[in-house]
Design a protein around this motif. Structure first.
Motif, PDB file in Angstrom:
ATOM      1  N   THR A 155       0.833  -1.211   0.000  1.00 34.69           N
ATOM      2  CA  THR A 155       0.000   0.000   0.000  1.00 34.69           C
ATOM      3  C   THR A 155       0.863   1.254   0.000  1.00 34.69           C
ATOM      4  OG1 THR A 155      -1.698  -1.155   1.255  1.00 34.69           O
ATOM      5  CG2 THR A 155      -1.821   1.240   1.244  1.00 34.69           C
ATOM      6  N   ASP A 156       1.901   1.247   0.851  1.00 33.00           N
ATOM      7  CA  ASP A 156       2.754   2.437   0.976  1.00 33.00           C
ATOM      8  C   ASP A 156       3.574   2.689  -0.295  1.00 33.00           C
ATOM      9  OD1 ASP A 156       1.701   2.789   3.447  1.00 33.00           O
ATOM     10  OD2 ASP A 156       3.477   2.210   4.574  1.00 33.00           O
ATOM     11  N   PHE A 157       4.030   1.618  -0.932  1.00 32.26           N
ATOM     12  CA  PHE A 157       4.771   1.781  -2.186  1.00 32.26           C
ATOM     13  C   PHE A 157       3.850   2.284  -3.302  1.00 32.26           C
ATOM     14  CE2 PHE A 157       8.327  -1.346  -0.926  1.00 32.26           C
ATOM     15  CZ  PHE A 157       9.177  -0.302  -0.621  1.00 32.26           C
ATOM     16  N   ARG A 158       2.609   1.773  -3.303  1.00 33.75           N
ATOM     17  CA  ARG A 158       1.644   2.220  -4.304  1.00 33.75           C
ATOM     18  C   ARG A 158       1.347   3.715  -4.117  1.00 33.75           C
ATOM     19  NH1 ARG A 158      -2.363  -1.362  -3.435  1.00 33.75           N
ATOM     20  NH2 ARG A 158      -1.310  -2.937  -4.661  1.00 33.75           N
ATOM     21  N   THR A 159       1.154   4.103  -2.867  1.00 34.77           N
ATOM     22  CA  THR A 159       0.904   5.511  -2.549  1.00 34.77           C
ATOM     23  C   THR A 159       2.092   6.368  -2.971  1.00 34.77           C
ATOM     24  OG1 THR A 159      -0.358   4.788  -0.605  1.00 34.77           O
ATOM     25  CG2 THR A 159       0.279   7.107  -0.689  1.00 34.77           C
ATOM     26  N   LEU A 160       3.285   5.874  -2.664  1.00 30.75           N
ATOM     27  CA  LEU A 160       4.512   6.608  -3.006  1.00 30.75           C
ATOM     28  C   LEU A 160       4.647   6.767  -4.514  1.00 30.75           C
ATOM     29  CD1 LEU A 160       7.072   7.895  -1.815  1.00 30.75           C
ATOM     30  CD2 LEU A 160       8.156   5.643  -1.920  1.00 30.75           C
ATOM     31  N   SER A 161       4.301   5.722  -5.272  1.00 28.06           N
ATOM     32  CA  SER A 161       4.420   5.799  -6.732  1.00 28.06           C
ATOM     33  C   SER A 161       3.457   6.848  -7.306  1.00 28.06           C
ATOM     34  CB  SER A 161       4.173   4.429  -7.376  1.00 28.06           C
ATOM     35  OG  SER A 161       2.820   4.060  -7.241  1.00 28.06           O
ATOM     36  N   ILE A 162       2.257   6.962  -6.695  1.00 24.80           N
ATOM     37  CA  ILE A 162       1.292   7.977  -7.148  1.00 24.80           C
ATOM     38  C   ILE A 162       1.824   9.381  -6.856  1.00 24.80           C
ATOM     39  CG2 ILE A 162      -1.045   8.909  -6.793  1.00 24.80           C
ATOM     40  CD1 ILE A 162      -1.917   5.993  -6.106  1.00 24.80           C
ATOM     41  N   ILE A 163       2.398   9.557  -5.658  1.00 24.35           N
ATOM     42  CA  ILE A 163       2.953  10.866  -5.286  1.00 24.35           C
ATOM     43  C   ILE A 163       4.110  11.243  -6.214  1.00 24.35           C
ATOM     44  CG2 ILE A 163       4.234  12.114  -3.483  1.00 24.35           C
ATOM     45  CD1 ILE A 163       2.554  10.554  -1.443  1.00 24.35           C
ATOM     46  N   ILE A 164       4.970  10.267  -6.501  1.00 23.93           N
ATOM     47  CA  ILE A 164       6.112  10.515  -7.394  1.00 23.93           C
ATOM     48  C   ILE A 164       5.615  10.922  -8.783  1.00 23.93           C
ATOM     49  CG2 ILE A 164       8.045   9.412  -8.602  1.00 23.93           C
ATOM     50  CD1 ILE A 164       8.851   9.955  -5.767  1.00 23.93           C
ATOM     51  N   TRP A 165       4.578  10.216  -9.282  1.00 23.43           N
ATOM     52  CA  TRP A 165       4.001  10.565 -10.593  1.00 23.43           C
ATOM     53  C   TRP A 165       3.459  11.991 -10.549  1.00 23.43           C
ATOM     54  CZ3 TRP A 165      -0.791  12.244 -12.149  1.00 23.43           C
ATOM     55  CH2 TRP A 165      -1.022  12.270 -13.520  1.00 23.43           C
ATOM     56  N   PHE A 166       2.742  12.313  -9.478  1.00 27.55           N
ATOM     57  CA  PHE A 166       2.161  13.640  -9.292  1.00 27.55           C
ATOM     58  C   PHE A 166       3.261  14.704  -9.284  1.00 27.55           C
ATOM     59  CE2 PHE A 166      -1.999  15.311  -8.380  1.00 27.55           C
ATOM     60  CZ  PHE A 166      -1.757  16.566  -7.824  1.00 27.55           C
ATOM     61  N   ALA A 167       4.331  14.415  -8.527  1.00 23.06           N
ATOM     62  CA  ALA A 167       5.450  15.364  -8.409  1.00 23.06           C
ATOM     63  C   ALA A 167       6.145  15.581  -9.755  1.00 23.06           C
ATOM     64  CB  ALA A 167       6.452  14.863  -7.373  1.00 23.06           C
ATOM     65  N   ARG A 168       6.288  14.485 -10.515  1.00 27.48           N
ATOM     66  CA  ARG A 168       6.940  14.578 -11.835  1.00 27.48           C
ATOM     67  C   ARG A 168       6.192  15.527 -12.760  1.00 27.48           C
ATOM     68  NH1 ARG A 168       7.008   9.098 -14.503  1.00 27.48           N
ATOM     69  NH2 ARG A 168       7.735  10.261 -16.296  1.00 27.48           N
ATOM     70  N   HIS A 169       4.859  15.498 -12.681  1.00 25.95           N
ATOM     71  CA  HIS A 169       4.056  16.287 -13.613  1.00 25.95           C
ATOM     72  C   HIS A 169       3.659  17.672 -13.094  1.00 25.95           C
ATOM     73  CE1 HIS A 169       3.611  12.197 -15.218  1.00 25.95           C
ATOM     74  NE2 HIS A 169       3.437  12.789 -16.376  1.00 25.95           N
ATOM     75  N   PHE A 170       3.561  17.799 -11.766  1.00 27.84           N
ATOM     76  CA  PHE A 170       3.013  19.055 -11.241  1.00 27.84           C
ATOM     77  C   PHE A 170       3.890  19.797 -10.228  1.00 27.84           C
ATOM     78  CE2 PHE A 170      -0.599  16.218 -12.248  1.00 27.84           C
ATOM     79  CZ  PHE A 170      -1.169  16.968 -13.277  1.00 27.84           C
ATOM     80  N   ALA A 171       5.000  19.205  -9.808  1.00 25.62           N
ATOM     81  CA  ALA A 171       5.831  19.873  -8.793  1.00 25.62           C
ATOM     82  C   ALA A 171       6.381  21.193  -9.332  1.00 25.62           C
ATOM     83  CB  ALA A 171       6.983  18.971  -8.372  1.00 25.62           C
ATOM     84  N   PRO A 172       6.260  22.272  -8.538  1.00 26.73           N
ATOM     85  CA  PRO A 172       6.737  23.586  -8.993  1.00 26.73           C
ATOM     86  C   PRO A 172       8.253  23.737  -8.851  1.00 26.73           C
ATOM     87  CG  PRO A 172       5.770  23.775  -6.812  1.00 26.73           C
ATOM     88  CD  PRO A 172       5.615  22.340  -7.221  1.00 26.73           C
ATOM     89  N   MET A 173       8.992  23.032  -9.703  1.00 21.25           N
ATOM     90  CA  MET A 173      10.454  23.139  -9.688  1.00 21.25           C
ATOM     91  C   MET A 173      10.967  22.958 -11.117  1.00 21.25           C
ATOM     92  SD  MET A 173      11.495  19.538  -7.871  1.00 21.25           S
ATOM     93  CE  MET A 173      10.657  19.964  -6.351  1.00 21.25           C
ATOM     94  N   PRO A 174      12.200  23.435 -11.374  1.00 24.18           N
ATOM     95  CA  PRO A 174      12.725  23.355 -12.741  1.00 24.18           C
ATOM     96  C   PRO A 174      12.711  21.930 -13.280  1.00 24.18           C
ATOM     97  CG  PRO A 174      14.177  24.647 -11.322  1.00 24.18           C
ATOM     98  CD  PRO A 174      13.152  24.041 -10.438  1.00 24.18           C
ATOM     99  N   LYS A 175      12.345  21.796 -14.555  1.00 27.60           N
ATOM    100  CA  LYS A 175      12.275  20.475 -15.196  1.00 27.60           C
ATOM    101  C   LYS A 175      13.661  19.827 -15.166  1.00 27.60           C
ATOM    102  CE  LYS A 175      10.095  18.342 -19.208  1.00 27.60           C
ATOM    103  NZ  LYS A 175       9.160  17.548 -18.413  1.00 27.60           N
ATOM    104  N   GLY A 176      13.703  18.571 -14.753  1.00 27.07           N
ATOM    105  CA  GLY A 176      14.984  17.860 -14.707  1.00 27.07           C
ATOM    106  C   GLY A 176      15.772  18.092 -13.437  1.00 27.07           C
ATOM    107  N   PHE A 177      15.249  18.938 -12.506  1.00 28.61           N
ATOM    108  CA  PHE A 177      15.981  19.232 -11.267  1.00 28.61           C
ATOM    109  C   PHE A 177      16.107  17.965 -10.417  1.00 28.61           C
ATOM    110  CE2 PHE A 177      15.995  20.833  -6.805  1.00 28.61           C
ATOM    111  CZ  PHE A 177      17.229  21.464  -6.849  1.00 28.61           C
ATOM    112  N   ILE A 178      15.028  17.154 -10.380  1.00 35.12           N
ATOM    113  CA  ILE A 178      15.059  15.878  -9.669  1.00 35.12           C
ATOM    114  C   ILE A 178      14.587  14.791 -10.625  1.00 35.12           C
ATOM    115  CG2 ILE A 178      14.142  14.518  -7.740  1.00 35.12           C
ATOM    116  CD1 ILE A 178      13.561  17.082  -6.256  1.00 35.12           C
ATOM    117  N   ASN A 179      15.338  13.688 -10.674  1.00 34.11           N
ATOM    118  CA  ASN A 179      14.916  12.533 -11.454  1.00 34.11           C
ATOM    119  C   ASN A 179      13.975  11.704 -10.562  1.00 34.11           C
ATOM    120  OD1 ASN A 179      14.628  10.054 -12.752  1.00 34.11           O
ATOM    121  ND2 ASN A 179      16.682  10.142 -13.632  1.00 34.11           N
TER     122      ASN A 179
END
Length: 263
Positions: free
Chosen positions: A155-179
């Motif tokens: 459950t926690d890994f699934r939740t984490l994967s959703i957050i990571i996907w969300f962060a990749r697409h919507f996080a307010p930081m320069p593109k490519g700053f975090i892989n």
């Protein structure tokens, strides 16, 4: 079932916090808030993040601990709030720990140890450490995996994967700053390795053999006959933290020489 062990509730709790963080960060950016105000926001976010992880416990605390040392990636106000995730994880009730030991050892705890303190010496995200006396009188440290961990990992890994996907697409930081893909892979790999205590036992035995000729290095003896993938039993060794300068001075140790020896 405790609320923190309800899988859907855990997922909702984390995802709603993640959404709330993104909305607030974007709002502050659109409103052109000052750097001081943004820092205060990140402090508040860090506080909420820490409280949520303490409430949920388990693997997610490990994620928070790994993030707490990434000052190169995350705002200082946020980091300051989550740093004590490393030291202040509430312990599990003794009855649950005793149940894990009995299950892993295939019988009562008294058949394997003379006595064991029922209060945890240390409590971390995945395991808790108890001081015990073995049947031959040897003082030992027993690390026990938290009982709720196995059922919550997926459950926690699934939740984490959703957050990571969300962060990749919507996080307010320069593109490519975090892989983000690499970050998720690294977190998952580190945590999965830590869930198997038999790997930690093998590493401990290997290190003891490797440094057997180094007089200044002390590595605790492992007791493989009592170890499983959820229980780790090793020699009890008294010590102090490396960042406890007063204790280091009290023992008459030279910090510089100690650092060189470590490296």
């Amino acid at each position: 079932m405790m609320k923190s062990e309800n899988k859907l509730w855990r997922m909702w709790k984390v995802l709603s916090l993640a959404l709330s963080i993104v909305v607030r960060v974007y709002w502050y950016r659109l409103r052109g808030k000052s750097q001081w105000e943004k820092e205060k926001l990140w402090e508040q976010i860090g506080k909420e993040f820490k409280e949520t992880l303490f409430e949920l416990n388990g693997v997610l605390i490990k994620v928070g601990q790994l993030l707490s040392i990434r000052e190169d990636l995350l705002p200082k106000g946020f980091i300051n709030q989550i740093q004590d995730l490393v030291d202040h994880v509430p312990p599990s009730p003794w009855e649950k720990i005793e149940s894990v030991l009995e299950g892993e050892w295939g019988g009562p705890v008294s058949s394997k140890v003379l006595n064991i303190d029922q209060e945890a010496i240390a409590s971390a995200s995945i395991g808790e450490v108890y001081k015990a006396t073995l049947l031959d009188g040897t003082q030992a440290a027993i690390k026990v995996q938290r009982p709720e961990i196995p059922s919550l990992v997926k459950t926690d890994f699934r939740t984490l994967s959703i957050i990571i996907w969300f962060a990749r697409h919507f996080a307010p930081m320069p593109k490519g700053f975090i892989n983000f893909k690499m970050l998720y892979k690294e977190l998952k790999q580190v945590i999965e390795q830590e869930l198997d205590f038999s790997k930690e036992m093998s590493t401990g035995i290997s290190f003891k053999q490797r440094f057997k000729d180094h007089a200044n290095v002390k590595i605790p003896t492992m007791y493989p006959e009592l170890c499983t993938d959820k229980v780790l039993v090793m020699e009890w060794v008294d010590g102090v933290r490396l960042n406890d300068r007063e204790a280091i001075d009290l023992y008459g140790l030279n910090g510089q020489k100690l650092a060189q020896e470590l490296f």
